[in-house]
Design a protein around this motif. Structure first.
Motif, PDB file in Angstrom:
ATOM      1  N   ALA A  26       1.140  -1.025   0.314  1.00 28.44           N
ATOM      2  CA  ALA A  26      -0.001   0.020   0.037  1.00 28.44           C
ATOM      3  C   ALA A  26       0.820   1.579   0.063  1.00 28.44           C
ATOM      4  O   ALA A  26       0.183   2.528  -0.479  1.00 28.44           O
ATOM      5  CB  ALA A  26      -1.075  -0.164   0.938  1.00 28.44           C
ATOM      6  N   ALA A  27       1.765   0.990   0.713  1.00 25.16           N
ATOM      7  CA  ALA A  27       3.072   2.448   0.694  1.00 25.16           C
ATOM      8  C   ALA A  27       3.484   3.189  -0.861  1.00 25.16           C
ATOM      9  O   ALA A  27       3.922   3.876  -0.910  1.00 25.16           O
ATOM     10  CB  ALA A  27       3.722   2.471   2.170  1.00 25.16           C
ATOM     11  N   VAL A  28       4.280   1.323  -1.137  1.00 29.79           N
ATOM     12  CA  VAL A  28       4.460   1.691  -2.445  1.00 29.79           C
ATOM     13  C   VAL A  28       3.783   2.396  -3.369  1.00 29.79           C
ATOM     14  O   VAL A  28       3.723   3.074  -4.326  1.00 29.79           O
ATOM     15  CB  VAL A  28       5.162   0.690  -2.723  1.00 29.79           C
ATOM     16  CG1 VAL A  28       5.381   0.948  -4.617  1.00 29.79           C
ATOM     17  CG2 VAL A  28       6.265  -0.144  -2.312  1.00 29.79           C
ATOM     18  N   TYR A  29       2.490   1.833  -2.970  1.00 31.79           N
ATOM     19  CA  TYR A  29       1.161   2.902  -4.382  1.00 31.79           C
ATOM     20  C   TYR A  29       1.088   3.592  -3.940  1.00 31.79           C
ATOM     21  O   TYR A  29       0.924   4.747  -4.251  1.00 31.79           O
ATOM     22  CB  TYR A  29      -0.074   2.179  -3.651  1.00 31.79           C
ATOM     23  CG  TYR A  29      -1.318   2.285  -4.733  1.00 31.79           C
ATOM     24  CD1 TYR A  29      -1.830   1.947  -6.122  1.00 31.79           C
ATOM     25  CD2 TYR A  29      -2.535   3.233  -4.019  1.00 31.79           C
ATOM     26  CE1 TYR A  29      -2.564   2.098  -6.639  1.00 31.79           C
ATOM     27  CE2 TYR A  29      -2.879   3.358  -5.148  1.00 31.79           C
ATOM     28  CZ  TYR A  29      -3.307   3.642  -6.142  1.00 31.79           C
ATOM     29  OH  TYR A  29      -4.388   4.446  -7.151  1.00 31.79           O
ATOM     30  N   GLY A  30       0.639   4.018  -2.516  1.00 27.69           N
ATOM     31  CA  GLY A  30       0.660   5.869  -2.481  1.00 27.69           C
ATOM     32  C   GLY A  30       1.930   6.477  -2.205  1.00 27.69           C
ATOM     33  O   GLY A  30       1.316   7.628  -2.456  1.00 27.69           O
ATOM     34  N   TYR A  31       2.608   6.218  -2.711  1.00 32.03           N
ATOM     35  CA  TYR A  31       3.654   6.687  -2.584  1.00 32.03           C
ATOM     36  C   TYR A  31       4.154   7.204  -4.428  1.00 32.03           C
ATOM     37  O   TYR A  31       4.512   8.909  -5.048  1.00 32.03           O
ATOM     38  CB  TYR A  31       5.447   6.780  -2.475  1.00 32.03           C
ATOM     39  CG  TYR A  31       5.992   6.961  -0.743  1.00 32.03           C
ATOM     40  CD1 TYR A  31       6.425   8.326  -0.955  1.00 32.03           C
ATOM     41  CD2 TYR A  31       5.674   6.330   0.496  1.00 32.03           C
ATOM     42  CE1 TYR A  31       6.291   9.034   0.716  1.00 32.03           C
ATOM     43  CE2 TYR A  31       5.900   6.940   1.582  1.00 32.03           C
ATOM     44  CZ  TYR A  31       6.498   8.060   1.325  1.00 32.03           C
ATOM     45  OH  TYR A  31       7.008   8.476   2.642  1.00 32.03           O
ATOM     46  N   GLY A  32       3.748   6.216  -4.776  1.00 30.92           N
ATOM     47  CA  GLY A  32       3.268   6.951  -6.271  1.00 30.92           C
ATOM     48  C   GLY A  32       2.388   7.870  -6.329  1.00 30.92           C
ATOM     49  O   GLY A  32       2.650   8.811  -6.987  1.00 30.92           O
ATOM     50  N   THR A  48      13.067   9.195  -2.375  1.00 35.53           N
ATOM     51  CA  THR A  48      13.702   8.045  -1.511  1.00 35.53           C
ATOM     52  C   THR A  48      12.682   7.515  -0.445  1.00 35.53           C
ATOM     53  O   THR A  48      13.749   5.765  -0.285  1.00 35.53           O
ATOM     54  CB  THR A  48      14.896   9.193  -1.089  1.00 35.53           C
ATOM     55  OG1 THR A  48      15.731  10.077  -1.282  1.00 35.53           O
ATOM     56  CG2 THR A  48      15.814   8.343   0.682  1.00 35.53           C
ATOM     57  N   ALA A  49      11.865   7.917  -0.538  1.00 35.19           N
ATOM     58  CA  ALA A  49      11.052   6.724   0.470  1.00 35.19           C
ATOM     59  C   ALA A  49       9.790   5.994   0.274  1.00 35.19           C
ATOM     60  O   ALA A  49      10.085   4.708   0.799  1.00 35.19           O
ATOM     61  CB  ALA A  49       9.580   7.535   1.058  1.00 35.19           C
ATOM     62  N   TYR A  50       9.923   6.127  -1.805  1.00 37.54           N
ATOM     63  CA  TYR A  50       8.934   5.078  -2.143  1.00 37.54           C
ATOM     64  C   TYR A  50      10.309   4.133  -2.705  1.00 37.54           C
ATOM     65  O   TYR A  50      10.345   2.632  -2.652  1.00 37.54           O
ATOM     66  CB  TYR A  50       9.510   6.109  -3.627  1.00 37.54           C
ATOM     67  CG  TYR A  50       8.864   5.308  -5.084  1.00 37.54           C
ATOM     68  CD1 TYR A  50       6.898   4.866  -4.657  1.00 37.54           C
ATOM     69  CD2 TYR A  50       9.582   4.705  -5.906  1.00 37.54           C
ATOM     70  CE1 TYR A  50       6.766   3.751  -6.020  1.00 37.54           C
ATOM     71  CE2 TYR A  50       8.977   3.666  -6.597  1.00 37.54           C
ATOM     72  CZ  TYR A  50       8.468   2.935  -6.865  1.00 37.54           C
ATOM     73  OH  TYR A  50       7.056   2.370  -7.349  1.00 37.54           O
ATOM     74  N   VAL A 129      10.841   8.772  11.656  1.00 37.02           N
ATOM     75  CA  VAL A 129      11.485   9.871  11.311  1.00 37.02           C
ATOM     76  C   VAL A 129      10.695  10.392  10.061  1.00 37.02           C
ATOM     77  O   VAL A 129      10.443  11.228   9.528  1.00 37.02           O
ATOM     78  CB  VAL A 129      12.581   9.601  11.365  1.00 37.02           C
ATOM     79  CG1 VAL A 129      13.755  10.339  10.551  1.00 37.02           C
ATOM     80  CG2 VAL A 129      13.199   8.878  12.439  1.00 37.02           C
ATOM     81  N   ARG A 130      10.566   9.377   9.103  1.00 36.26           N
ATOM     82  CA  ARG A 130       9.715   9.856   7.397  1.00 36.26           C
ATOM     83  C   ARG A 130       8.737  10.856   7.852  1.00 36.26           C
ATOM     84  O   ARG A 130       8.336  11.409   7.397  1.00 36.26           O
ATOM     85  CB  ARG A 130       9.678   9.017   6.509  1.00 36.26           C
ATOM     86  CG  ARG A 130      10.895   8.459   5.969  1.00 36.26           C
ATOM     87  CD  ARG A 130      10.495   7.700   5.110  1.00 36.26           C
ATOM     88  NE  ARG A 130      10.172   6.363   4.984  1.00 36.26           N
ATOM     89  CZ  ARG A 130      10.755   5.346   5.668  1.00 36.26           C
ATOM     90  NH1 ARG A 130      12.197   5.489   5.302  1.00 36.26           N
ATOM     91  NH2 ARG A 130      10.468   4.484   5.567  1.00 36.26           N
TER      92      ARG A 130
END
Length: 164
Positions: A26-32, A48-50, A129-130
Motif C-alpha cells: 500500500a505504501a509503494v502505491y501511495g508514494y506513487g 527516497t521513501a518510495y 522519522v519520515r
C-alpha cells in the motif's frame, strides 16, 4: 510462560509479517500518488521513501517465504484515505502512510522473534522519522494507536487490504 506453542508463535509472526508486507504494498502505491502531486522541492524525499518502501516490501516478500508462507500479492489499486489534488494533500498522505506503517511494524515488534523484532523496530523508527519530516511534528509513541492523538492514524493492521 505464555501458554502458546511454538507453532502458534510462528503463526502469529507470519501473520504480522504478512500484514507488514500488505502495508508496504500500500505504501509503494501511495508514494506513487505522492510523487505525482508533490512539489519539486520535496520530490527527492518522496523518491527516497518510495525506494525504501520497495526495498522493505521485497525483503518482507522473502521473509514470508522463509517462514513457509505464500507472500500476499499487491492489490491492483488502493483506496486513498482522502483526495490528493495538490502538494499539501500529498504531504499529508505521505505522513499518513508512515503513521500506518509504524502501527503495523509495532505489531511485528510484538509478534516477531529476536531478529525479526530488531528489524521491525528499525522499520518502525524509520517510518516515525519520515512521518515527522513530512508532518513537521511527531508523536510520543509512534505506532501505538492508544497513544496517538485523536484523529491521527497510527496504523490499522486489521483494515481492509485494499485501503491505505
Amino acid at each position: 510462560m505464555t501458554g502458546t506453542t511454538g507453532a502458534e508463535d510462528r503463526g502469529a509472526e507470519l501473520a504480522a509479517v504478512q500484514a507488514a508486507l500488505a502495508a508496504e504494498h500500500a505504501a509503494v502505491y501511495g508514494y506513487g500518488v505522492v510523487g505525482g502531486r508533490i512539489a519539486a522541492d520535496r520530490r527527492k524525499e518522496a523518491q527516497t521513501a518510495y525506494d525504501a518502501h520497495r526495498a522493505r516490501r521485497d525483503a518482507l516478500h522473502r521473509t514470508v517465504r522463509d517462514l513457509g508462507g505464500r507472500p500476499q500479492a499487491a492489490a491492483a489499486a488502493y483506496a486513498l484515505p482522502f483526495p490528493v489534488p495538490d502538494t499539501a494533500a500529498a504531504v499529508r498522505l505521505a505522513a499518513e502512510l508512515e503513521d500506518r506503517l509504524a502501527g503495523v511494524y509495532a505489531d511485528l515488534v510484538r509478534a516477531g522473534g529476536a531478529a525479526r523484532r530488531a528489524e521491525a523496530a528499525a522499520a518502525l523508527r524509520e517510518a516515525a522519522v519520515r512521518a515527522v519530516r513530512w508532518r513537521g511534528s511527531g508523536v510520543a509513541f509512534p505506532g501505538l494507536a492508544e497513544r496517538a492523538p485523536a484523529g491521527a492514524a497510527a496504523g490499522a493492521p486489521s483494515a481492509a487490504a485494499n485501503a491505505l
